[in-house]
Enzyme design. Structure first.
Site, PDB file in Angstrom:
ATOM      1  N   GLU A   1      29.070 -11.386  -9.379  1.00  0.00           N
ATOM      2  CA  GLU A   1      28.067 -12.503 -10.033  1.00  0.00           C
ATOM      3  C   GLU A   1      26.858 -11.504 -10.056  1.00  0.00           C
ATOM      4  O   GLU A   1      25.607 -11.909  -9.725  1.00  0.00           O
ATOM      5  CB  GLU A   1      27.710 -13.758  -9.334  1.00  0.00           C
TER       6      GLU A   1
ATOM      7  N   GLU B   1      31.425 -19.866  -1.040  1.00  0.00           N
ATOM      8  CA  GLU B   1      30.049 -20.128  -0.407  1.00  0.00           C
ATOM      9  C   GLU B   1      30.340 -21.024   0.864  1.00  0.00           C
ATOM     10  O   GLU B   1      29.739 -22.016   1.373  1.00  0.00           O
ATOM     11  CB  GLU B   1      28.986 -20.642  -1.114  1.00  0.00           C
TER      12      GLU B   1
HETATM   13  C1  XIL Z   1      25.649 -21.173 -11.377  1.00  0.00           C
HETATM   14  C2  XIL Z   1      25.599 -21.172 -12.787  1.00  0.00           C
HETATM   15  O1  XIL Z   1      24.989 -19.634 -13.207  1.00  0.00           O
HETATM   16  C3  XIL Z   1      24.828 -22.318 -13.284  1.00  0.00           C
HETATM   17  O2  XIL Z   1      24.872 -22.361 -14.855  1.00  0.00           O
HETATM   18  C4  XIL Z   1      25.223 -23.542 -12.713  1.00  0.00           C
HETATM   19  O3  XIL Z   1      24.422 -24.620 -13.123  1.00  0.00           O
HETATM   20  C5  XIL Z   1      25.217 -23.560 -11.323  1.00  0.00           C
HETATM   21  O4  XIL Z   1      26.019 -22.510 -10.668  1.00  0.00           O
HETATM   22  N1  XIL Z   1      26.566 -18.718  -7.120  1.00  0.00           N
HETATM   23  C6  XIL Z   1      27.774 -18.933  -7.931  1.00  0.00           C
HETATM   24  C7  XIL Z   1      27.793 -19.564  -9.147  1.00  0.00           C
HETATM   25  O5  XIL Z   1      28.919 -18.883  -7.202  1.00  0.00           O
HETATM   26  O6  XIL Z   1      28.905 -20.388  -9.411  1.00  0.00           O
HETATM   27  C8  XIL Z   1      26.568 -20.254  -9.569  1.00  0.00           C
HETATM   28  O7  XIL Z   1      26.626 -20.248 -10.852  1.00  0.00           O
HETATM   29  C9  XIL Z   1      25.484 -19.174  -9.147  1.00  0.00           C
HETATM   30  C10 XIL Z   1      25.442 -18.914  -7.557  1.00  0.00           C
END
Ligand code: XIL
Length: 453
Positions: free
Chosen positions: A366, A260
């Site tokens: 994701e 990101e």
């Molecule tokens: C999120 C996880 O799902 C949570 O458990 C944690 O608290 C925060 O991060 N983008 C990403 C992931 O790249 O790493 C994130 O995951 C969600 C958004």
């Protein structure tokens, strides 16, 4: 003649009084007694693994009905929200039920605010999950790419363990392979949890996608407030990246190095502590250190809104395009936190093409599909579950159709709806994943399988 007239008058008056009297009487006694009866027949139909329909016969004069559903025939274990649930029609869909469970239903009639006795109780048993949705394992059906799951150390046993082993051949740590966990204070690495996830994957023959070495939202405060010089900061980051990547040589197949890095809206580099301390080519430096530590590990750039925002995707692609000629990148991750109603299949396909045209690996890294983006639902309706199934299917269809050389993995961000990060992130209920709260397979899982056809 006179007598006749007066007797006619008397008869008329008497009849008039009789009519008047009986009218008043009728208004007093007609409702609520003889007509206030429950429906004579109640029937359950359309039974699935988590829902059924109840229909009942109408009662003359009814202004409505009350339906109650329970798990026992004495109606002590009641099922919300079907408790004295007011209905104007003569049928309801009872949804969000458990699988293989017997439910009892009774109805009463309402007339003038008064309630009748209960109808006869009827019962129905929901199907087992296996009967409702196909249970084919995703990894067996997806033969040209890995199927990934985001996991947490505390959820690697029991039913999680069984499902992970059956369905998935790649794991991503949901949060335990990020800098705030692996490098909590200066000079002190803590790989306990990362090791546990990597060991579990090794034992079960699964890939590990490392996620994520650098992420602004998981940067420990000691790094945010680093007290040394910029050079010391850079040396510290190099040590962290090389230490971590070296530890997992041969065990971690791929790494998201910087996660990101692009701002929303303007497409500029995010103003993180890494940009501030290391300059605009900090991403390139980090990728270089990964290559040096493990020349065989696959290096990814990962970001969100890569389909929905052309500005953001083009900005990320511009970063990537600087890394390609130097062989400092192998793949691009689209997070794919999307909704049942968008982005469209063609938008996803077009964005994917920007990556595959560059001969990079593409990771849908994701995936989750919000069913309740407008927060106007309290339970997942059948209709919305089918719409969500369709979006899962479209995502998988797009992924399955990309050139073989770009195929890598499609990773889903969590197993059970109630454990999705989105519950906290948006602050309201949703059902974005492929398993429900009781580990039952959802229609979205069927959508994934359908996308592979
Ligand atoms: C999120 C996880 O799902 C949570 O458990 C944690 O608290 C925060 O991060 N983008 C990403 C992931 O790249 O790493 C994130 O995951 C969600 C958004």
């Amino acid at each position: 003649m006179t007598i006749q007239t007066s007797s006619t008058r008397l008869v008329f008056l008497f009849s008039f009084l009789l009519v008047l009297f009986s009218c008043g009487d009728k208004e007093k006694i007609e409702p609520n007694t003889s007509d206030l009866i429950p429906p004579s027949s109640v029937a359950i139909s359309n039974i699935s693994d988590n829902a059924f329909r109840v229909d009942w016969t109408s009662v003359s004069g009814a202004e409505g009905y009350e339906a109650t559903v329970a798990r026992d025939d004495s109606f002590t274990d009641l099922v919300q929200p079907y408790v004295d649930l007011r209905e104007n029609g003569t049928g309801i869909n009872v949804i969000s039920l458990d699988t293989s469970t017997t439910y009892y239903v009774r109805i009463r009639t309402i007339i003038d605010g008064e309630k009748s006795a209960f109808s006869t109780t009827v019962n129905g048993t929901t199907l087992g999950a296996a009967g409702a949705e196909p249970t084919n394992a995703l990894k067996d059906e997806a033969t040209t790419f890995a199927v990934g799951m985001a996991v947490r150390v505390n959820n690697l046993s029991g039913q999680y363990d069984a499902i992970y082993k059956r369905e998935f051949n790649s794991l991503t740590a949901e949060y335990e392979m990020k800098m705030n966990i692996m490098y909590p204070s200066q000079g002190n690495y803590d790989f306990t949890r990362a090791d546990a996830i990597v060991d579990y994957a090794q034992e079960n023959g699964m890939h590990v996608h490392g996620h994520a070495l650098i992420w602004h939202a998981a940067t420990p405060s000691w790094v945010e407030n680093f007290s040394g010089t910029d050079q010391e900061f850079e040396d510290m980051v190099e040590d962290y990246i090389k230490t971590t990547v070296t530890r997992y040589i041969g065990k971690v197949r791929s790494w998201d190095v910087v996660n990101e890095a692009i701002e929303d809206g303007n497409g500029q580099l995010r103003n993180s502590v890494f940009l501030q301390r290391m300059g605009t080519d900090y991403i390139k430096k980090c990728h270089q250190w990964v290559r040096e530590a493990d020349p065989n590990v696959l290096i990814f750039y990962n970001d969100y809104n890569m389909v929905s925002s052309n500005t953001k995707r083009n900005a990320a692609l511009a970063v990537v395009d600087q890394l390609i000629p130097e062989d400092l990148i192998d793949g691009f991750g689209f997070q794919m936190h999307i909704s049942y109603n968008g982005p469209s299949k063609s938008q996803i396909a077009n964005a994917a093409k920007d990556v595959t045209d560059r001969n990079l690996l593409l990771h849908f890294s994701e995936l989750d599909v919000r069913a309740n983006p407008d927060n106007n639902m309290t339970m997942l309706t059948e209709t919305r579950a089918i719409e969500q199934q369709q979006k899962y299917k479209e995502v998988v269809e797009v992924y399955n159709a990309i050139p073989t050389d770009s195929k890598f993995a499609l990773t889903v961000w969590g197993l059970k709806d109630n454990e999705s990060w989105l519950q906290n992130f948006w602050g309201h209920i949703d059902w974005p994943l492929m398993y429900d709260d009781q580990f039952n397979i959802k229609k979205s899982h069927t959508g994934f399988l359908e996308g592979l056809q």
